[in-house]
Design a protein around this motif. Sequence first.
Motif, mmCIF file in Angstrom:
data_model
loop_
_atom_site.group_PDB
_atom_site.id
_atom_site.type_symbol
_atom_site.label_atom_id
_atom_site.label_comp_id
_atom_site.label_asym_id
_atom_site.label_seq_id
_atom_site.Cartn_x
_atom_site.Cartn_y
_atom_site.Cartn_z
ATOM 1 N N THR A 1 3.402 -2.033 -2.239
ATOM 2 C CA THR A 1 3.873 -0.894 -1.447
ATOM 3 C C THR A 1 4.215 0.291 -2.324
ATOM 4 N N SER B 1 3.303 3.003 -5.481
ATOM 5 C CA SER B 1 2.147 3.557 -6.167
ATOM 6 C C SER B 1 2.040 2.981 -7.566
ATOM 7 N N TYR C 1 0.499 -0.465 -7.225
ATOM 8 C CA TYR C 1 -0.929 -0.420 -6.898
ATOM 9 C C TYR C 1 -1.745 0.097 -8.068
ATOM 10 N N PHE D 1 -8.734 -2.163 -2.433
ATOM 11 C CA PHE D 1 -7.725 -2.980 -1.767
ATOM 12 C C PHE D 1 -6.941 -3.869 -2.728
ATOM 13 N N LYS E 1 3.930 4.741 -0.279
ATOM 14 C CA LYS E 1 3.027 3.977 0.572
ATOM 15 C C LYS E 1 1.947 4.872 1.177
ATOM 16 N N THR E 2 2.330 6.066 1.596
ATOM 17 C CA THR E 2 1.379 7.009 2.177
ATOM 18 C C THR E 2 0.386 7.493 1.126
ATOM 19 N N LYS F 1 -2.151 4.858 0.631
ATOM 20 C CA LYS F 1 -3.028 4.771 1.796
ATOM 21 C C LYS F 1 -4.149 5.800 1.725
ATOM 22 N N TYR F 2 -3.784 7.062 1.481
ATOM 23 C CA TYR F 2 -4.810 8.104 1.462
ATOM 24 C C TYR F 2 -5.655 8.054 0.187
ATOM 25 N N LYS G 1 -6.649 5.223 -1.075
ATOM 26 C CA LYS G 1 -7.633 4.201 -0.719
ATOM 27 C C LYS G 1 -8.724 4.772 0.186
ATOM 28 N N LEU G 2 -8.336 5.596 1.169
ATOM 29 C CA LEU G 2 -9.318 6.212 2.064
ATOM 30 C C LEU G 2 -10.288 7.093 1.279
#
Length: 552
Positions: free
Chosen positions: A28, A30, A33, A178, A374-375, A378-379, A381-382
Amino acid sequence: MIGIISFVGFTALVAIISYLATRSTDETSSDGYFLGGRSLTAGVIAGSLLLTNLSTEQIVGLNGSAYSEGILVMAWETLAAIAMVVTALYLLPRYLKSGLITIPQFLSKRFDTTTKTLTSALFLTGYVVVLLPTILYSGSLAISGMFDVPELLGVSEQTALWVCVWGIGIIGSIYAVFGGLKAVAVSDTINAIGLLIGGLLIPIFGLLIVGDGSVSEGIAALQTNIPEKFDSIGDKTASVPFATIFTGMMLVQLFYWGTNQQIIQRALGAKNLKEGQKGLLLGSFIKILGPLIVVLPGIIAFYMHKNGMLDVSAPDQAYGELVKKVLPTSLIGFFAAVLFGAILSSFNSVLNSSVTLFGIDIYKEHINKDADEKTTVKYGKLFGIVLAIGAMIIAPFLSDLDSIFAYLQRVNGIYSIPILTIIFVGFVTKKVPAIAAKIGLLSGSILYIISEFVIRPNRISSALEEAAANGITSAEQLNEIEVDAYPHFLHIMAILFLLNVIIMLIIGYFKPRKEAYQQEFTQEVDITPWKHAKLAGVLITIIVIAVYVYYS
């Protein structure tokens, strides 16, 4: 069938282990990740660094070059060891002192946010247009050839290429987008062991055949019968003339191992400076052995072809034909699996770096400054998914190129030298302003493009036309005329590096920063150095020099 089963089995095993390893990381955040929670150890860093670098464009491309030219092309591998030493002793302590996640973050602190954004954009452009498609294309050629995908699926070679490109791209995207850096690093470490084993088996089995069952006799046969292939000093017509080792070659190596986000991100994920330095230095020592995997097989293939033991119609086919000739059938599936891992490693490492650059340096900085971690992930990854799709679309169209390896090295100069220039000036000066960095980035890229894609073709074309008018038809003479028409692209890189440094220093002299830059210690990472780092660095450098002296 046995080869396919072992290929699928080994690949699946690596994926499962990588997945389980990521469960210990807080995905969760950065940091969790992008950096694996700053938990990477020396062994993981070394293995990840080596496999990230070793992929089909190196294994197939360099062995093809060695088939044509011999051991002199080892410069692309062996000299990397010295660049890794410089990175471990000089650059990494400064990176970790500032708690960096990306290289452009340093540029933001040293210059300004716009410089960071321009650099990130330059990295991302190079990744999606050049690096990612090249990895996908060369990897797909290798896999398609080893398993004869066109015949297996009953399709054309072009269709098989598209199938392999999208297959590799999708699997690599799952790892990188992912799984995050820790999944990439763990899978890299496992595959690195397999690649080292499999990669070394190729020259061993080849030498056994050449030496009638004896490796030492095989080496003796090569050195006795084709001594010209063991000369490390390239003349002016070589792909790596000896003089370029002291100019652009070292700059390329320093950029790749010291400032390229794709590579240095592993070291930035170290749990502390000591582990990071040990990882880089261990990797640099193993890198000296790299020519055994990416050069020696090409020389063996040349000898076997010369003596009617191997059928090779083009240099880039040498490695694949040698693998089929020397490896027992039971091992081909295993080797294909580790080669597949090498392809995935290069692809997913570049993709993960792209996700990091976009998430941290562009999305959070310019699109949504209030985004939580977290946001941002997310972006990021997109964006990675979009980038991967773009690369998968571009990759098959590279089939029209004559040489993938040459294309990759030359085009990389568009962004490698400008970025290295501003990082170098940023470290060694304190008052050069942000405007100088922006001009350095733009001038470096534009001047290199003009030099390599406008001036060079025109100069070579004019020289060859003049030669034709004078009745010169000898291939050897025409080659020398072409080489003399314009400096080698590695020399051009060095010239433009110095020119851009001078431009930045002149701007800094007439329009300096109001306050001198002072690096801040964020205390995010323990930066106590490894006590044997300098000694190890000196020993590695001596070994590299000794290798060149021995083969000169």
